[in-house]
Design a protein around this motif. Structure first.
Motif, PDB file in Angstrom:
ATOM      1  N   LEU A  96       1.161  -1.430   0.179  1.00  5.84           N
ATOM      2  CA  LEU A  96      -0.218  -0.030  -0.439  1.00  5.84           C
ATOM      3  C   LEU A  96       1.000   1.473  -0.011  1.00  5.84           C
ATOM      4  O   LEU A  96       1.953   1.177   0.611  1.00  5.84           O
ATOM      5  N   LYS A  97       0.297   2.284  -0.777  1.00  5.59           N
ATOM      6  CA  LYS A  97       1.060   3.294  -0.352  1.00  5.59           C
ATOM      7  C   LYS A  97       1.421   4.463   0.726  1.00  5.59           C
ATOM      8  O   LYS A  97       0.194   3.977   1.620  1.00  5.59           O
ATOM      9  N   GLU A  98       2.501   4.643   1.403  1.00  8.48           N
ATOM     10  CA  GLU A  98       1.790   5.323   2.423  1.00  8.48           C
ATOM     11  C   GLU A  98       0.860   5.560   3.257  1.00  8.48           C
ATOM     12  O   GLU A  98       1.012   5.408   4.349  1.00  8.48           O
ATOM     13  N   ALA A  99       0.241   6.658   2.684  1.00  8.59           N
ATOM     14  CA  ALA A  99      -0.914   7.511   2.751  1.00  8.59           C
ATOM     15  C   ALA A  99      -1.963   6.612   3.522  1.00  8.59           C
ATOM     16  O   ALA A  99      -2.906   6.967   4.253  1.00  8.59           O
ATOM     17  N   TYR A 100      -2.138   5.033   2.625  1.00 12.50           N
ATOM     18  CA  TYR A 100      -3.336   4.099   3.241  1.00 12.50           C
ATOM     19  C   TYR A 100      -2.855   2.999   4.040  1.00 12.50           C
ATOM     20  O   TYR A 100      -2.903   2.499   4.526  1.00 12.50           O
ATOM     21  N   ALA A 101      -1.295   2.761   4.212  1.00 15.92           N
ATOM     22  CA  ALA A 101      -0.161   1.722   5.820  1.00 15.92           C
ATOM     23  C   ALA A 101      -1.406   1.965   6.727  1.00 15.92           C
ATOM     24  O   ALA A 101      -1.517   0.626   7.194  1.00 15.92           O
ATOM     25  N   ASP A 102      -2.102   2.460   6.985  1.00 10.60           N
ATOM     26  CA  ASP A 102      -2.521   2.514   8.380  1.00 10.60           C
ATOM     27  C   ASP A 102      -3.983   1.612   8.522  1.00 10.60           C
ATOM     28  O   ASP A 102      -5.037   1.493   9.210  1.00 10.60           O
ATOM     29  N   ARG A 103      -4.330   1.597   6.580  1.00  7.11           N
ATOM     30  CA  ARG A 103      -5.708   0.613   6.406  1.00  7.11           C
ATOM     31  C   ARG A 103      -5.532  -0.991   6.613  1.00  7.11           C
ATOM     32  O   ARG A 103      -4.475  -1.530   6.284  1.00  7.11           O
ATOM     33  N   PRO A 104      -6.661  -0.844   6.865  1.00  8.37           N
ATOM     34  CA  PRO A 104      -6.711  -2.930   6.962  1.00  8.37           C
ATOM     35  C   PRO A 104      -6.483  -3.332   5.991  1.00  8.37           C
ATOM     36  O   PRO A 104      -6.645  -3.229   4.809  1.00  8.37           O
ATOM     37  N   ALA A 105      -5.197  -4.605   6.002  1.00  5.03           N
ATOM     38  CA  ALA A 105      -5.495  -4.453   4.248  1.00  5.03           C
ATOM     39  C   ALA A 105      -5.490  -6.543   4.719  1.00  5.03           C
ATOM     40  O   ALA A 105      -4.750  -7.417   5.538  1.00  5.03           O
ATOM     41  N   LEU A 106      -6.382  -6.570   3.677  1.00  9.16           N
ATOM     42  CA  LEU A 106      -6.078  -8.884   3.451  1.00  9.16           C
ATOM     43  C   LEU A 106      -4.661  -9.028   2.918  1.00  9.16           C
ATOM     44  O   LEU A 106      -4.805  -8.716   1.449  1.00  9.16           O
ATOM     45  N   GLN A 107      -3.984 -10.490   2.403  1.00  8.20           N
ATOM     46  CA  GLN A 107      -3.400 -10.844   1.842  1.00  8.20           C
ATOM     47  C   GLN A 107      -4.293 -11.452   1.072  1.00  8.20           C
ATOM     48  O   GLN A 107      -4.530 -13.353   1.456  1.00  8.20           O
ATOM     49  N   LYS A 108      -4.304 -11.398  -0.230  1.00 12.13           N
ATOM     50  CA  LYS A 108      -4.551 -12.913  -0.847  1.00 12.13           C
ATOM     51  C   LYS A 108      -3.859 -14.060  -1.064  1.00 12.13           C
ATOM     52  O   LYS A 108      -2.450 -13.677  -1.249  1.00 12.13           O
ATOM     53  N   PRO A 109      -4.389 -15.239  -0.725  1.00 15.48           N
ATOM     54  CA  PRO A 109      -5.414 -15.478  -0.636  1.00 15.48           C
ATOM     55  C   PRO A 109      -6.332 -15.464   0.519  1.00 15.48           C
ATOM     56  O   PRO A 109      -4.882 -15.202   1.725  1.00 15.48           O
ATOM     57  N   PHE A 110      -7.272 -14.804   1.164  1.00 18.28           N
ATOM     58  CA  PHE A 110      -7.912 -14.319   2.576  1.00 18.28           C
ATOM     59  C   PHE A 110      -8.430 -15.305   2.624  1.00 18.28           C
ATOM     60  O   PHE A 110      -9.332 -16.334   1.859  1.00 18.28           O
ATOM     61  N   VAL A 111      -8.841 -15.888   3.792  1.00 21.87           N
ATOM     62  CA  VAL A 111     -10.047 -16.246   4.133  1.00 21.87           C
ATOM     63  C   VAL A 111     -11.418 -16.161   5.211  1.00 21.87           C
ATOM     64  O   VAL A 111     -11.289 -14.609   5.743  1.00 21.87           O
ATOM     65  N   GLN A 112     -12.474 -16.669   5.516  1.00 16.25           N
ATOM     66  CA  GLN A 112     -13.644 -15.761   5.825  1.00 16.25           C
ATOM     67  C   GLN A 112     -13.396 -15.329   7.201  1.00 16.25           C
ATOM     68  O   GLN A 112     -13.616 -14.342   7.491  1.00 16.25           O
ATOM     69  N   GLN A 113     -12.410 -16.079   8.347  1.00 18.30           N
ATOM     70  CA  GLN A 113     -11.652 -15.748  10.254  1.00 18.30           C
ATOM     71  C   GLN A 113     -11.404 -14.296   9.292  1.00 18.30           C
ATOM     72  O   GLN A 113     -11.978 -13.011   9.579  1.00 18.30           O
ATOM     73  N   ALA A 114     -10.651 -14.250   8.236  1.00 17.90           N
ATOM     74  CA  ALA A 114      -9.275 -12.844   8.103  1.00 17.90           C
ATOM     75  C   ALA A 114      -9.997 -11.999   8.019  1.00 17.90           C
ATOM     76  O   ALA A 114     -10.356 -10.465   7.989  1.00 17.90           O
ATOM     77  N   LEU A 115     -11.316 -12.239   6.546  1.00 15.54           N
ATOM     78  CA  LEU A 115     -11.883 -11.580   6.132  1.00 15.54           C
ATOM     79  C   LEU A 115     -13.205 -10.957   7.047  1.00 15.54           C
ATOM     80  O   LEU A 115     -13.181  -9.407   6.975  1.00 15.54           O
ATOM     81  N   GLY A 116     -13.766 -11.202   7.943  1.00 15.78           N
ATOM     82  CA  GLY A 116     -14.936 -10.814   9.408  1.00 15.78           C
ATOM     83  C   GLY A 116     -13.561  -9.992  10.331  1.00 15.78           C
ATOM     84  O   GLY A 116     -14.167  -8.921  10.549  1.00 15.78           O
ATOM     85  N   ASP A 117     -12.596 -10.307  10.570  1.00 16.12           N
ATOM     86  CA  ASP A 117     -11.591  -9.781  10.913  1.00 16.12           C
ATOM     87  C   ASP A 117     -11.386  -8.857  10.220  1.00 16.12           C
ATOM     88  O   ASP A 117     -11.209  -7.262  11.641  1.00 16.12           O
ATOM     89  N   ALA A 118     -11.331  -7.854   9.193  1.00 14.23           N
ATOM     90  CA  ALA A 118     -10.461  -6.860   8.364  1.00 14.23           C
ATOM     91  C   ALA A 118     -11.419  -6.384   8.998  1.00 14.23           C
ATOM     92  O   ALA A 118     -11.371  -4.862   8.862  1.00 14.23           O
ATOM     93  N   ILE A 119     -13.254  -6.653   9.078  1.00  9.06           N
ATOM     94  CA  ILE A 119     -14.368  -5.919   8.258  1.00  9.06           C
ATOM     95  C   ILE A 119     -14.636  -5.109   9.314  1.00  9.06           C
ATOM     96  O   ILE A 119     -14.297  -4.146   9.700  1.00  9.06           O
ATOM     97  N   ALA A 120     -14.536  -5.960  11.051  1.00  8.45           N
ATOM     98  CA  ALA A 120     -14.550  -5.356  11.956  1.00  8.45           C
ATOM     99  C   ALA A 120     -13.293  -4.183  12.707  1.00  8.45           C
ATOM    100  O   ALA A 120     -13.863  -4.079  13.005  1.00  8.45           O
ATOM    101  N   LEU A 121     -11.971  -4.817  12.160  1.00  6.35           N
ATOM    102  CA  LEU A 121     -11.378  -3.658  12.714  1.00  6.35           C
ATOM    103  C   LEU A 121     -11.301  -2.528  11.436  1.00  6.35           C
ATOM    104  O   LEU A 121     -11.216  -1.333  12.084  1.00  6.35           O
ATOM    105  N   ALA A 122     -11.879  -2.061  10.534  1.00  8.53           N
ATOM    106  CA  ALA A 122     -12.110  -1.692   9.462  1.00  8.53           C
ATOM    107  C   ALA A 122     -13.317  -0.101   9.991  1.00  8.53           C
ATOM    108  O   ALA A 122     -13.050   0.847  10.276  1.00  8.53           O
ATOM    109  N   CYS A 123     -14.195  -1.149  10.741  1.00  5.73           N
ATOM    110  CA  CYS A 123     -15.310  -0.959  11.215  1.00  5.73           C
ATOM    111  C   CYS A 123     -15.156  -0.300  12.790  1.00  5.73           C
ATOM    112  O   CYS A 123     -16.557   0.058  13.702  1.00  5.73           O
ATOM    113  N   GLY A 124     -14.575  -0.707  13.445  1.00  7.81           N
ATOM    114  CA  GLY A 124     -13.700  -0.044  14.586  1.00  7.81           C
ATOM    115  C   GLY A 124     -14.742  -0.953  15.850  1.00  7.81           C
ATOM    116  O   GLY A 124     -15.018  -0.394  17.182  1.00  7.81           O
ATOM    117  N   THR A 125     -14.979  -2.257  15.687  1.00  9.64           N
ATOM    118  CA  THR A 125     -16.101  -3.726  16.376  1.00  9.64           C
ATOM    119  C   THR A 125     -14.941  -4.420  16.830  1.00  9.64           C
ATOM    120  O   THR A 125     -14.190  -5.015  15.730  1.00  9.64           O
TER     121      THR A 125
END
Length: 125
Positions: A96-125
């Motif tokens: 990611l560009k430095e300006a977005y380094a603080d955003r959650p990132a999923l490394q492909k390929p990813f599993v469902q648990q990682a997707l759920g965790d990333a959404i929760a992190l992005a949404c602050g829950t």
């Protein structure tokens, strides 16, 4: 482990920006299993920008590259609207560009648990 959205009432409306149809279908199934609603799949930058500008969404999953076209303009629109997002990329957060380094990132390929965790992190829950 992220909370169950169906049980907690935190079902989120999701914009998915992804140009690979098979990946989009897989992510749609994962989102459904996690209790979220996929409202739009955008496979081109113009579609993604339109959805980001006007869509009734709670969170977005952005493939970093749509056929070699970077999706940072979509991220900019979402950030301006205050909509959380997660990047999905084969390079993980190091790509990611430095300006977005603080955003959650999923490394492909990813599993469902990682997707759920990333959404929760992005949404602050």
């Amino acid at each position: 482990m992220p909370e169950n959205p169906r049980a907690s009432g935190s079902r989120r409306r999701v914009l998915l920006v992804e140009d690979e149809a098979m990946i989009a279908m897989l992510v749609e199934d994962m989102l459904d299993d996690l209790g979220h609603e996929l409202v739009t799949v955008a496979s081109r930058l113009d579609e993604a920008l339109a959805a980001a500008k006007t869509g009734a969404i709670d969170v977005a999953i952005l493939d970093l590259s749509l056929g070699g076209v970077l999706t940072y303009p979509v991220a900019d629109v979402l950030a301006q609207r205050g909509i959380p997002f997660v990047f999905a990329t084969g390079y993980g957060s190091s790509g990611l560009k430095e300006a977005y380094a603080d955003r959650p990132a999923l490394q492909k390929p990813f599993v469902q648990q990682a997707l759920g965790d990333a959404i929760a992190l992005a949404c602050g829950t």
